[in-house]
Scaffold this active site. Structure first.
Site, PDB file in Angstrom:
ATOM      1  N   GLY A   1       0.844  -1.184   0.000  1.00 43.18           N
ATOM      2  CA  GLY A   1       0.000   0.000   0.000  1.00 43.18           C
ATOM      3  C   GLY A   1       0.880   1.234   0.000  1.00 43.18           C
ATOM      4  O   GLY A   1       2.047   1.171   0.407  1.00 43.18           O
TER       5      GLY A   1
ATOM      6  N   GLN B   1       2.977   9.686   1.976  1.00 45.50           N
ATOM      7  CA  GLN B   1       4.263   8.989   1.819  1.00 45.50           C
ATOM      8  C   GLN B   1       5.028   9.448   0.586  1.00 45.50           C
ATOM      9  O   GLN B   1       6.230   9.209   0.482  1.00 45.50           O
ATOM     10  CB  GLN B   1       4.033   7.467   1.724  1.00 45.50           C
ATOM     11  CG  GLN B   1       3.483   6.887   3.014  1.00 45.50           C
ATOM     12  CD  GLN B   1       3.382   5.384   2.911  1.00 45.50           C
ATOM     13  OE1 GLN B   1       2.404   4.848   2.413  1.00 45.50           O
ATOM     14  NE2 GLN B   1       4.403   4.686   3.372  1.00 45.50           N
TER      15      GLN B   1
ATOM     16  N   CYS C   1       6.321  -0.848   6.838  1.00 41.33           N
ATOM     17  CA  CYS C   1       5.894   0.380   6.172  1.00 41.33           C
ATOM     18  C   CYS C   1       7.047   0.907   5.326  1.00 41.33           C
ATOM     19  O   CYS C   1       8.190   0.931   5.794  1.00 41.33           O
ATOM     20  CB  CYS C   1       5.509   1.413   7.234  1.00 41.33           C
ATOM     21  SG  CYS C   1       4.957   2.975   6.540  1.00 41.33           S
ATOM     22  N   LEU C   2       6.742   1.327   4.103  1.00 40.86           N
ATOM     23  CA  LEU C   2       7.791   1.865   3.225  1.00 40.86           C
ATOM     24  C   LEU C   2       8.421   3.123   3.806  1.00 40.86           C
ATOM     25  O   LEU C   2       9.559   3.456   3.470  1.00 40.86           O
ATOM     26  CB  LEU C   2       7.213   2.165   1.834  1.00 40.86           C
ATOM     27  CG  LEU C   2       6.730   0.948   1.025  1.00 40.86           C
ATOM     28  CD1 LEU C   2       6.076   1.390  -0.271  1.00 40.86           C
ATOM     29  CD2 LEU C   2       7.880  -0.003   0.752  1.00 40.86           C
TER      30      LEU C   2
ATOM     31  N   HIS D   1      -4.010   0.477   7.887  1.00 37.90           N
ATOM     32  CA  HIS D   1      -2.648   1.043   7.908  1.00 37.90           C
ATOM     33  C   HIS D   1      -2.579   2.271   6.994  1.00 37.90           C
ATOM     34  O   HIS D   1      -2.022   3.309   7.378  1.00 37.90           O
ATOM     35  CB  HIS D   1      -1.665  -0.051   7.457  1.00 37.90           C
ATOM     36  CG  HIS D   1      -0.237   0.390   7.364  1.00 37.90           C
ATOM     37  ND1 HIS D   1       0.751  -0.129   8.172  1.00 37.90           N
ATOM     38  CD2 HIS D   1       0.380   1.295   6.551  1.00 37.90           C
ATOM     39  CE1 HIS D   1       1.909   0.454   7.862  1.00 37.90           C
ATOM     40  NE2 HIS D   1       1.710   1.314   6.869  1.00 37.90           N
ATOM     41  N   GLU D   2      -3.154   2.152   5.792  1.00 37.91           N
ATOM     42  CA  GLU D   2      -3.075   3.268   4.834  1.00 37.91           C
ATOM     43  C   GLU D   2      -3.935   4.451   5.279  1.00 37.91           C
ATOM     44  O   GLU D   2      -3.530   5.601   5.129  1.00 37.91           O
ATOM     45  CB  GLU D   2      -3.483   2.798   3.433  1.00 37.91           C
ATOM     46  CG  GLU D   2      -2.568   1.721   2.834  1.00 37.91           C
ATOM     47  CD  GLU D   2      -1.092   2.062   2.921  1.00 37.91           C
ATOM     48  OE1 GLU D   2      -0.717   3.241   2.763  1.00 37.91           O
ATOM     49  OE2 GLU D   2      -0.287   1.136   3.168  1.00 37.91           O
TER      50      GLU D   2
ATOM     51  N   HIS E   1      -2.167   6.575   7.641  1.00 39.54           N
ATOM     52  CA  HIS E   1      -1.226   7.518   7.022  1.00 39.54           C
ATOM     53  C   HIS E   1      -1.909   8.853   6.701  1.00 39.54           C
ATOM     54  O   HIS E   1      -1.271   9.908   6.755  1.00 39.54           O
ATOM     55  CB  HIS E   1      -0.653   6.938   5.722  1.00 39.54           C
ATOM     56  CG  HIS E   1       0.546   6.059   5.922  1.00 39.54           C
ATOM     57  ND1 HIS E   1       1.696   6.502   6.548  1.00 39.54           N
ATOM     58  CD2 HIS E   1       0.777   4.773   5.574  1.00 39.54           C
ATOM     59  CE1 HIS E   1       2.580   5.522   6.564  1.00 39.54           C
ATOM     60  NE2 HIS E   1       2.050   4.460   5.992  1.00 39.54           N
TER      61      HIS E   1
HETATM   62 NI    NI Z   1       2.924   2.602   5.713  1.00 36.51          NI
END
Ligand code: NI
Length: 167
Positions: free
Chosen positions: A41, A46, A89-90, A131-132, A135
């Site tokens: 995701g 991000q 997470c990226l 999770h997204e 963000h």
């Molecule tokens: Ni993330």
């Protein structure tokens, strides 16, 4: 992690903004970035876009999340079941931790054409969506951890935890 935009609340997209070439290109770029980084995701903040938009999706042998573009989401848990499982997470590279999430959720949002969508998600897909959406509110996964005992570098995760927990 550390860029202020990751800790801010993103703004909703206006319906007439969604169809613009800028946003349509951004969505395509976000899918590309997500795939290149082997993520599941990717949310606007991000990539330093303070807008309520995320993309998600992955298909491999173990996990399957259909590709989605979610704009201005509203999320409601269905029932009260909560499950703890590993997340990464990226924006927090090479770290894993166990995060409790609602097992079943309903999402109301707009798709990439600005059309209203309503979907139910459960298990891993519900986890990715929560999770997204976090963000979009400036929340990172370790904010949701009830204990930091499971906070793990990716290398140690692969070595000590991946086979037992995810095999
Ligand atoms: Ni993330």
């Amino acid at each position: 992690m550390g860029h202020p935009v990751l800790r801010e609340r993103a703004r909703p997209l206006e319906p007439d903004e969604i169809g613009t070439p800028r946003i349509q290109r951004l969505i395509d770029d976000m899918f590309e970035t997500m795939h290149d980084s082997q993520g599941i995701g990717l949310a606007g903040p991000q990539v330093h876009e303070k807008i309520r938009l995320f993309v998600a999706g992955v298909e491999d042998e173990e996990v399957m999340v259909p590709p989605v573009v979610i704009i201005n989401p509203e999320i409601t848990p269905i029932g009260s079941d909560v499950e703890e499982d590993w997340e990464g997470c990226l924006s927090v590279p090479d770290i894993r931790g166990r995060v409790p999430r609602a097992v079943d959720v309903r999402i109301r949002a707009l798709d990439r054409h600005g059309r209203p969508v309503s979907m139910a998600a459960s298990g891993f897909q519900a986890r990715v969506i929560q999770h997204e959406i976090d963000h979009l509110d400036g929340v990172l996964f370790f904010d949701r951890m009830t204990s930091f005992e499971s906070l793990t570098f990716l290398e140690e995760y692969s070595r000590y935890w991946a086979t037992q927990e995810n095999g």
